[in-house]
Design a protein around this motif. Structure first.
Motif, PDB file in Angstrom:
ATOM      1  N   ALA A  84       0.656  -1.189  -0.025  1.00 55.31           N
ATOM      2  CA  ALA A  84      -0.010   0.117   0.005  1.00 55.31           C
ATOM      3  C   ALA A  84       0.773   1.312  -0.165  1.00 55.31           C
ATOM      4  O   ALA A  84       2.112   1.162   0.543  1.00 55.31           O
ATOM      5  CB  ALA A  84      -0.844   0.121   1.252  1.00 55.31           C
ATOM      6  N   ARG A  85       0.199   2.392  -0.378  1.00 56.74           N
ATOM      7  CA  ARG A  85       0.936   3.601  -0.668  1.00 56.74           C
ATOM      8  C   ARG A  85       0.456   4.672   0.219  1.00 56.74           C
ATOM      9  O   ARG A  85       0.920   5.555   0.465  1.00 56.74           O
ATOM     10  CB  ARG A  85       1.170   4.116  -2.156  1.00 56.74           C
ATOM     11  N   SER A  86      -0.876   4.312   0.632  1.00 56.27           N
ATOM     12  CA  SER A  86      -1.623   5.392   1.411  1.00 56.27           C
ATOM     13  C   SER A  86      -2.420   4.691   2.366  1.00 56.27           C
ATOM     14  O   SER A  86      -2.910   3.339   2.397  1.00 56.27           O
ATOM     15  CB  SER A  86      -2.493   6.291   0.595  1.00 56.27           C
ATOM     16  N   GLU A  87      -3.086   5.372   3.294  1.00 54.52           N
ATOM     17  CA  GLU A  87      -3.963   4.835   4.421  1.00 54.52           C
ATOM     18  C   GLU A  87      -5.301   4.274   3.729  1.00 54.52           C
ATOM     19  O   GLU A  87      -5.800   3.328   4.233  1.00 54.52           O
ATOM     20  CB  GLU A  87      -4.401   5.812   5.518  1.00 54.52           C
ATOM     21  N   PHE A  88      -5.442   4.901   2.738  1.00 58.40           N
ATOM     22  CA  PHE A  88      -6.844   4.503   2.008  1.00 58.40           C
ATOM     23  C   PHE A  88      -6.683   3.187   1.424  1.00 58.40           C
ATOM     24  O   PHE A  88      -7.542   2.316   1.372  1.00 58.40           O
ATOM     25  CB  PHE A  88      -7.144   5.559   0.933  1.00 58.40           C
ATOM     26  N   GLN A  89      -5.495   3.062   0.885  1.00 59.87           N
ATOM     27  CA  GLN A  89      -5.053   1.780   0.227  1.00 59.87           C
ATOM     28  C   GLN A  89      -5.274   0.768   1.304  1.00 59.87           C
ATOM     29  O   GLN A  89      -5.720  -0.533   1.083  1.00 59.87           O
ATOM     30  CB  GLN A  89      -3.942   1.557  -0.418  1.00 59.87           C
ATOM     31  N   VAL A  90      -4.440   0.976   2.499  1.00 61.87           N
ATOM     32  CA  VAL A  90      -4.605  -0.057   3.524  1.00 61.87           C
ATOM     33  C   VAL A  90      -5.917  -0.575   3.973  1.00 61.87           C
ATOM     34  O   VAL A  90      -6.208  -1.760   4.030  1.00 61.87           O
ATOM     35  CB  VAL A  90      -3.697   0.528   4.817  1.00 61.87           C
ATOM     36  N   VAL A  91      -6.650   0.524   4.287  1.00 63.49           N
ATOM     37  CA  VAL A  91      -7.978   0.114   4.480  1.00 63.49           C
ATOM     38  C   VAL A  91      -8.851  -0.632   3.454  1.00 63.49           C
ATOM     39  O   VAL A  91      -9.529  -1.558   3.794  1.00 63.49           O
ATOM     40  CB  VAL A  91      -8.767   1.298   4.892  1.00 63.49           C
ATOM     41  N   GLN A  92      -8.539  -0.331   2.296  1.00 64.01           N
ATOM     42  CA  GLN A  92      -8.921  -1.198   1.235  1.00 64.01           C
ATOM     43  C   GLN A  92      -8.528  -2.566   1.148  1.00 64.01           C
ATOM     44  O   GLN A  92      -9.275  -3.769   0.905  1.00 64.01           O
ATOM     45  CB  GLN A  92      -8.943  -0.527  -0.160  1.00 64.01           C
ATOM     46  N   PHE A  93      -7.247  -2.675   1.705  1.00 61.70           N
ATOM     47  CA  PHE A  93      -6.720  -4.261   1.570  1.00 61.70           C
ATOM     48  C   PHE A  93      -7.486  -5.170   2.661  1.00 61.70           C
ATOM     49  O   PHE A  93      -7.403  -6.145   2.515  1.00 61.70           O
ATOM     50  CB  PHE A  93      -5.198  -4.266   2.173  1.00 61.70           C
ATOM     51  N   MET A  94      -7.918  -4.499   3.501  1.00 63.26           N
ATOM     52  CA  MET A  94      -8.574  -4.961   4.723  1.00 63.26           C
ATOM     53  C   MET A  94      -9.700  -5.803   4.118  1.00 63.26           C
ATOM     54  O   MET A  94      -9.761  -7.202   4.118  1.00 63.26           O
ATOM     55  CB  MET A  94      -9.011  -4.335   5.907  1.00 63.26           C
ATOM     56  N   PRO A  95     -10.742  -5.460   3.368  1.00 64.15           N
ATOM     57  CA  PRO A  95     -11.795  -6.197   2.862  1.00 64.15           C
ATOM     58  C   PRO A  95     -11.339  -7.063   1.766  1.00 64.15           C
ATOM     59  O   PRO A  95     -11.646  -8.184   1.499  1.00 64.15           O
ATOM     60  CB  PRO A  95     -12.719  -5.073   2.442  1.00 64.15           C
ATOM     61  N   LEU A  96     -10.167  -6.672   1.143  1.00 61.21           N
ATOM     62  CA  LEU A  96      -9.760  -7.265  -0.078  1.00 61.21           C
ATOM     63  C   LEU A  96      -8.928  -8.788   0.513  1.00 61.21           C
ATOM     64  O   LEU A  96      -9.120  -9.875  -0.155  1.00 61.21           O
ATOM     65  CB  LEU A  96      -8.615  -6.477  -0.795  1.00 61.21           C
ATOM     66  N   ILE A  97      -8.044  -8.542   1.766  1.00 57.13           N
ATOM     67  CA  ILE A  97      -7.408  -9.770   1.897  1.00 57.13           C
ATOM     68  C   ILE A  97      -8.169 -10.491   2.932  1.00 57.13           C
ATOM     69  O   ILE A  97      -7.973 -11.874   3.056  1.00 57.13           O
ATOM     70  CB  ILE A  97      -5.845  -9.307   2.444  1.00 57.13           C
ATOM     71  N   VAL A  98      -8.647  -9.902   3.866  1.00 58.70           N
ATOM     72  CA  VAL A  98      -9.311 -10.412   5.155  1.00 58.70           C
ATOM     73  C   VAL A  98     -10.734 -11.034   4.995  1.00 58.70           C
ATOM     74  O   VAL A  98     -11.133 -12.335   5.198  1.00 58.70           O
ATOM     75  CB  VAL A  98      -9.280  -9.468   6.241  1.00 58.70           C
ATOM     76  N   PHE A  99     -11.822 -10.188   4.296  1.00 57.82           N
ATOM     77  CA  PHE A  99     -13.189 -10.483   4.291  1.00 57.82           C
ATOM     78  C   PHE A  99     -13.262 -11.767   3.423  1.00 57.82           C
ATOM     79  O   PHE A  99     -14.151 -12.658   3.743  1.00 57.82           O
ATOM     80  CB  PHE A  99     -13.835  -9.516   3.634  1.00 57.82           C
ATOM     81  N   PRO A 100     -12.811 -12.142   2.332  1.00 61.55           N
ATOM     82  CA  PRO A 100     -13.042 -13.454   1.456  1.00 61.55           C
ATOM     83  C   PRO A 100     -12.612 -14.541   2.162  1.00 61.55           C
ATOM     84  O   PRO A 100     -13.295 -15.539   2.417  1.00 61.55           O
ATOM     85  CB  PRO A 100     -12.076 -13.097   0.293  1.00 61.55           C
ATOM     86  N   GLN A 101     -11.483 -14.408   3.082  1.00 61.15           N
ATOM     87  CA  GLN A 101     -11.260 -15.480   3.975  1.00 61.15           C
ATOM     88  C   GLN A 101     -12.030 -15.827   4.872  1.00 61.15           C
ATOM     89  O   GLN A 101     -12.350 -16.869   5.208  1.00 61.15           O
ATOM     90  CB  GLN A 101      -9.839 -15.251   4.749  1.00 61.15           C
ATOM     91  N   ILE A 102     -12.626 -14.726   5.523  1.00 65.41           N
ATOM     92  CA  ILE A 102     -13.795 -15.019   6.453  1.00 65.41           C
ATOM     93  C   ILE A 102     -14.977 -15.737   5.930  1.00 65.41           C
ATOM     94  O   ILE A 102     -15.515 -16.639   6.216  1.00 65.41           O
ATOM     95  CB  ILE A 102     -14.339 -13.678   7.022  1.00 65.41           C
ATOM     96  N   LEU A 103     -15.554 -14.984   4.566  1.00 62.47           N
ATOM     97  CA  LEU A 103     -16.412 -15.572   3.928  1.00 62.47           C
ATOM     98  C   LEU A 103     -16.292 -16.974   3.481  1.00 62.47           C
ATOM     99  O   LEU A 103     -17.274 -17.887   3.683  1.00 62.47           O
ATOM    100  CB  LEU A 103     -17.053 -14.812   2.851  1.00 62.47           C
ATOM    101  N   LEU A 104     -15.376 -17.398   3.193  1.00 58.61           N
ATOM    102  CA  LEU A 104     -15.058 -18.825   2.836  1.00 58.61           C
ATOM    103  C   LEU A 104     -14.405 -19.680   3.929  1.00 58.61           C
ATOM    104  O   LEU A 104     -14.008 -20.797   3.339  1.00 58.61           O
ATOM    105  CB  LEU A 104     -13.868 -18.579   1.264  1.00 58.61           C
ATOM    106  N   GLY A 105     -14.224 -19.309   4.884  1.00 56.88           N
ATOM    107  CA  GLY A 105     -13.761 -19.894   5.895  1.00 56.88           C
ATOM    108  C   GLY A 105     -14.465 -21.076   6.702  1.00 56.88           C
ATOM    109  O   GLY A 105     -14.056 -21.698   7.510  1.00 56.88           O
ATOM    110  N   GLY A 106     -15.706 -21.155   6.351  1.00 54.11           N
ATOM    111  CA  GLY A 106     -16.579 -22.257   6.801  1.00 54.11           C
ATOM    112  C   GLY A 106     -17.395 -21.724   8.106  1.00 54.11           C
ATOM    113  O   GLY A 106     -17.883 -22.566   8.875  1.00 54.11           O
ATOM    114  N   ILE A 107     -17.253 -20.248   8.267  1.00 53.79           N
ATOM    115  CA  ILE A 107     -18.387 -19.750   9.428  1.00 53.79           C
ATOM    116  C   ILE A 107     -19.672 -19.897   9.144  1.00 53.79           C
ATOM    117  O   ILE A 107     -20.527 -20.004   9.978  1.00 53.79           O
ATOM    118  CB  ILE A 107     -17.799 -18.519   9.756  1.00 53.79           C
ATOM    119  N   PHE A 108     -20.065 -19.411   7.830  1.00 49.99           N
ATOM    120  CA  PHE A 108     -21.387 -19.215   7.378  1.00 49.99           C
ATOM    121  C   PHE A 108     -22.040 -20.411   6.994  1.00 49.99           C
ATOM    122  O   PHE A 108     -23.080 -20.849   7.653  1.00 49.99           O
ATOM    123  CB  PHE A 108     -21.314 -18.006   6.357  1.00 49.99           C
ATOM    124  N   ILE A 109     -21.536 -21.204   6.362  1.00 54.08           N
ATOM    125  CA  ILE A 109     -21.750 -22.520   5.955  1.00 54.08           C
ATOM    126  C   ILE A 109     -20.554 -23.488   5.871  1.00 54.08           C
ATOM    127  O   ILE A 109     -19.385 -23.136   5.693  1.00 54.08           O
ATOM    128  CB  ILE A 109     -22.429 -22.778   4.372  1.00 54.08           C
TER     129      ILE A 109
END
Lengths: 244, 274
Positions: free
Chosen positions: A154-179
């Protein structure tokens, strides 16, 4: 690589955090509070037994990802990173120093979160509590390592905050918590097989239910460790001494 | 003092020539340097030489490329073309990282550490002796606040902490980006005295400023405008050529002339045009 510089950096990062008691407090108790909240939501059901282990994987992972990526970004924006890289500071020394400092915090944070989940929220653990702790620590370290990788990109705070949904959320959604992961569409299931958080959640659920052998769980931990090492190496390579 | 400067002026003629020749007398040699930032050239085929053991002022309006040039010399700037040699080595070489000190425009120190903790950390990174911490604290007159968090200090004190960190390990070349900006006059005089004593001890200092007044304290001046070198001369020489007694006036006259070069070979030519 130079151990003096790595440890000096880790010590300096911890020294900075020590001057900010509120951050230390937030870092140590927030995951426990969130686990407590989830336990409370499901207090009249027996669902917490199923998702409790996943929560131990989730909250420290997210918190460590955020804290690590923001603090290294802050270093970039304050000009201290530029100064360090004009000095005989190895890129690997820098990243590893951060990993050590936040890794130590992650150990304490995880110890508190696991203890809280088991002894306060009454999460039932059939398997070894030590194995549970080992997986949880590896998982929090994974959050730190991925946070370092994200901020190296990342080059800015905005980018870091975007990396959070990009890197973290898919792992949560696909991690077997929901189904459960084996009920996902085949393509998504194949992807989830590769995501590091899936290994952590699988391992924590297996320890909680005592459904797999210690070797099986150790194998999962090793995969997480491989992800941690890979992220740190990739982060060191991506960090640029010269910037545009 | 004037005699001193005249001598430098003589030395300057040969130092300018050094950009094409002898490396031993120059601490920094820049040749045909082009740097592109944000799609536009920040520096355009720039060549210059910084003689060893002198106080060199890098002047120019904001946006003229001062910071870019300094970053390139320190080796943290992506360079499009051209070469930079520092102490006979390519800029950014590993071996140079302990021999150069760099102070960025903003005070690049840790607000949430004390002055001493900041310096102790940077000292360990450089590998300088532990006694260096007290030495640089004394040189920058930070003794009374050494135990305080940098975040609680005034702007002037913070920039001195940043300077102190650059002095660790006794670097041979110091690159200081606007080290006196926003400081009160008393402090400015003290800092320039410090810079002078560092140069007297043999260090080469490249100091940027947009306060033309400060230029008078330098041995030589590099005037930068729109990424090109407008002048490379002693203060005395510059004033003579432009026929003023004020550096700011001299700078404005050079701009009026529109001749973006005042090195010896072209001096007479631009005089003739007037």
């Amino acid at each position: 690589m130079n151990l003096t510089r790595t440890f000096a950096t880790a010590g300096r990062v911890l020294g900075q955090i020590r001057h900010d008691p509120r951050t230390v407090a937030l870092l140590l108790v927030v995951p426990s509070l969130l686990i407590g909240l989830v336990a409370w939501i499901f207090v009249d059901t027996d669902l917490f037994t199923d998702i409790g282990p996943a929560m131990i994987a989730l909250f420290p992972f997210i918190v460590m990802f955020l804290v690590t990526s923001i603090s290294t970004l802050r270093e970039r924006r304050s000009g201290t990173l530029e100064r360090l890289l004009s000095m005989p500071m190895g890129k690997g020394d820098f990243i590893l120093g951060y990993a050590l400092a936040f890794g130590l915090l992650a150990v304490f944070q995880t110890a508190i979160a696991v203890s809280f989940a088991v002894w306060v929220c009454g999460l039932e653990i059939e398997g070894s509590i030590w194995l549970l702790f080992a997986v949880a620590v590896a998982d929090a370290l994974l959050g730190t390592a991925l946070g370092l990788l994200a901020s190296a990109f990342a080059r800015s705070e905005f980018q870091v905050v975007q990396f959070m949904p990009l890197i973290v959320f898919p792992q949560i959604l696909l991690g077997g918590i929901f189904i459960p992961r084996d009920q996902l569409p085949p393509a998504l299931e194949a992807i989830s097989e590769w995501l590091p958080l899936s290994f952590a959640i699988d391992a924590l659920q297996a320890v909680a239910a005592d459904s797999e052998s210690a070797e099986w769980i150790t194998a999962k931990i090793l995969v997480i460790v491989a992800w941690i090492v890979g992220s740190i190496v990739l982060g060191s390579i991506t960090l640029r001494r010269r910037t545009p | 003092m004037i005699q001193h400067m005249m001598n430098n002026s003589d030395a300057a003629g040969s130092a300018s020539g050094a950009s094409s020749g002898s490396a031993s007398s120059a601490a920094v040699i820049v040749q045909d340097l082009t740097v592109v930032r944000g799609g536009v050239p920040a520096l355009d085929r720039l060549s210059l030489a910084v003689p060893r053991g002198h106080l060199i002022g890098l002047l120019g309006p904001s946006g003229s490329g001062k910071t870019t040039l300094m970053r390139a010399i320190v080796g943290v700037q992506v360079v499009k073309s051209g070469t930079i040699e520092v102490l006979g080595l390519p800029a950014g070489s590993r071996a140079l990282r302990t021999r150069m000190g760099y102070v960025t425009q903003q005070a690049s120190v840790y607000d949430d550490l004390s002055v001493r903790q900041n310096l102790a950390y940077f000292r360990r990174i450089i590998g300088a002796p532990a006694s260096d911490i007290d030495r640089v604290i004394e040189r920058t007159d930070l003794g009374s606040v050494a135990g305080r968090l940098v975040g609680s200090l005034s702007g002037g004190q913070r920039s001195r902490v940043s300077l102190a960190a650059a002095l660790l390990g006794d670097p041979e070349v110091l690159v200081l980006d606007e080290p006196t900006v926003g400081l009160d006059p008393v402090l400015r005089v003290e800092l320039w005295a410090l810079f002078r004593s560092l140069a007297d001890d043999g260090a080469t200092l490249l100091i940027s400023s947009h306060v033309m007044d400060e230029a008078k304290r330098c041995d030589r001046l590099l005037l930068l405008r729109d990424g090109a070198l407008l002048a490379d001369d002693t203060v005395q020489g510059l004033l003579q050529v432009t026929g003023t007694d004020d550096v700011e006036q001299a700078f404005l006259r050079l701009i009026e002339r529109g001749k973006p070069d005042l090195r010896p070979s072209t001096e007479t030519e631009s005089e003739a045009e007037r």
